[in-house]
Design a protein around this motif. Structure first.
Motif, mmCIF file in Angstrom:
data_model
loop_
_atom_site.group_PDB
_atom_site.id
_atom_site.type_symbol
_atom_site.label_atom_id
_atom_site.label_comp_id
_atom_site.label_asym_id
_atom_site.label_seq_id
_atom_site.Cartn_x
_atom_site.Cartn_y
_atom_site.Cartn_z
ATOM 1 N N ASP A 56 22.459 51.435 -6.494
ATOM 2 C CA ASP A 56 23.581 51.877 -7.320
ATOM 3 C C ASP A 56 24.804 51.079 -6.881
ATOM 4 O OD1 ASP A 56 25.410 53.243 -8.887
ATOM 5 O OD2 ASP A 56 25.199 55.148 -7.827
ATOM 6 N N ILE A 57 25.354 50.279 -7.792
ATOM 7 C CA ILE A 57 26.442 49.358 -7.463
ATOM 8 C C ILE A 57 27.792 49.951 -7.834
ATOM 9 C CG2 ILE A 57 27.398 47.042 -7.836
ATOM 10 C CD1 ILE A 57 24.506 46.127 -8.463
ATOM 11 N N PHE A 58 28.568 50.300 -6.813
ATOM 12 C CA PHE A 58 29.927 50.807 -6.956
ATOM 13 C C PHE A 58 30.912 49.717 -6.584
ATOM 14 C CE2 PHE A 58 29.178 55.404 -7.288
ATOM 15 C CZ PHE A 58 30.303 55.781 -8.003
ATOM 16 N N ARG A 59 30.733 48.546 -7.142
ATOM 17 C CA ARG A 59 31.624 47.410 -6.916
ATOM 18 C C ARG A 59 31.977 46.851 -8.280
ATOM 19 N NH1 ARG A 59 31.005 44.346 -2.420
ATOM 20 N NH2 ARG A 59 32.920 43.452 -3.206
ATOM 21 N N ASN A 60 32.803 45.815 -8.333
ATOM 22 C CA ASN A 60 33.196 45.276 -9.627
ATOM 23 C C ASN A 60 32.079 44.424 -10.249
ATOM 24 O OD1 ASN A 60 33.401 42.563 -8.634
ATOM 25 N ND2 ASN A 60 35.436 43.033 -7.840
ATOM 26 N N SER A 61 32.276 44.064 -11.505
ATOM 27 C CA SER A 61 31.251 43.324 -12.255
ATOM 28 C C SER A 61 30.902 41.990 -11.617
ATOM 29 C CB SER A 61 31.718 43.114 -13.698
ATOM 30 O OG SER A 61 31.878 44.358 -14.340
ATOM 31 N N GLU A 62 31.898 41.309 -11.079
ATOM 32 C CA GLU A 62 31.663 40.015 -10.430
ATOM 33 C C GLU A 62 30.777 40.178 -9.184
ATOM 34 O OE1 GLU A 62 34.660 36.895 -8.521
ATOM 35 O OE2 GLU A 62 35.114 37.362 -10.624
ATOM 36 N N ALA A 63 31.040 41.217 -8.406
ATOM 37 C CA ALA A 63 30.263 41.466 -7.185
ATOM 38 C C ALA A 63 28.841 41.917 -7.495
ATOM 39 C CB ALA A 63 30.965 42.512 -6.325
#
Length: 178
Positions: free
Chosen positions: A80-87
């Motif tokens: 689950d990615i709670f970072r920005n779209s680039e990251a």
């Protein structure tokens, strides 16, 4: 896969099949969305593994924090990615390097990286973008309606408390003029 719209069955299948979730971008700050999503999913019986290099070695909600996905000592079902779209691109690459690979890449609300999604899907992973598993779980379980949320699944109007008999079943009685 159309990442602008997901069927309830697709989301339900993911949420029913995963047990262990690596939450990348976890925070120990109780007002941050990643914190209360982690708490909610823990309460629902999922195993959460927080990932945050700045907090590595500490605990969040009793769960050991790891610096990177590669540091997690066990298989995970979903990242689950709670970072920005680039990251999301490099994080997806890191997830694809895991052995075994996770089954699902999930990108949180406002996080969308079509290139990363295509890479993951080419490796056989399921992908969800711009959605929150806490919210999706709530919609599918009916909890979302408890707080006035629209699940988007049922479109008929909600019965009033009087029509459903809930006023009496809650011991509230029936008042005239209600």
């Amino acid at each position: 896969m159309n990442h602008d719209s997901y069927s309830p069955d697709y989301i339900r299948g993911i949420l029913q099949s995963v047990k262990t979730i690596a939450l990348v971008g976890a925070s120990n700050n109780p007002v941050r969305p990643s914190y209360f999503v982690m708490k909610y999913l823990l309460d629902k019986g999922y195993e959460l593994i927080p990932v945050n290099p700045g907090l590595a070695g500490q605990d969040i909600l009793g769960q050991r924090v790891y610096a990177a996905l590669k540091d997690i000592p066990k298989p995970v079902d979903m990242v689950d990615i709670f970072r920005n779209s680039e990251a999301a691109g490099p994080i997806t690459d890191e997830a694809l390097a895991m052995t075994p690979m996770p089954k699902v890449i999930w990108m949180q609300l406002s996080v969308r990286n079509d290139e990363a999604a295509a890479k993951a899907e080419a490796q056989g992973l399921q992908v969800v973008m711009n959605r929150c598993p806490k919210m999706e779980y709530g919609k599918l379980s009916g909890e979302w309606a408890w707080v006035g949320g629209d699940s988007g699944i049922i479109s008929s109007r909600r019965q009033s408390l009087h029509e459903s008999g809930k006023m009496q079943s809650l011991g509230l009685g029936v008042r005239k003029g209600y």
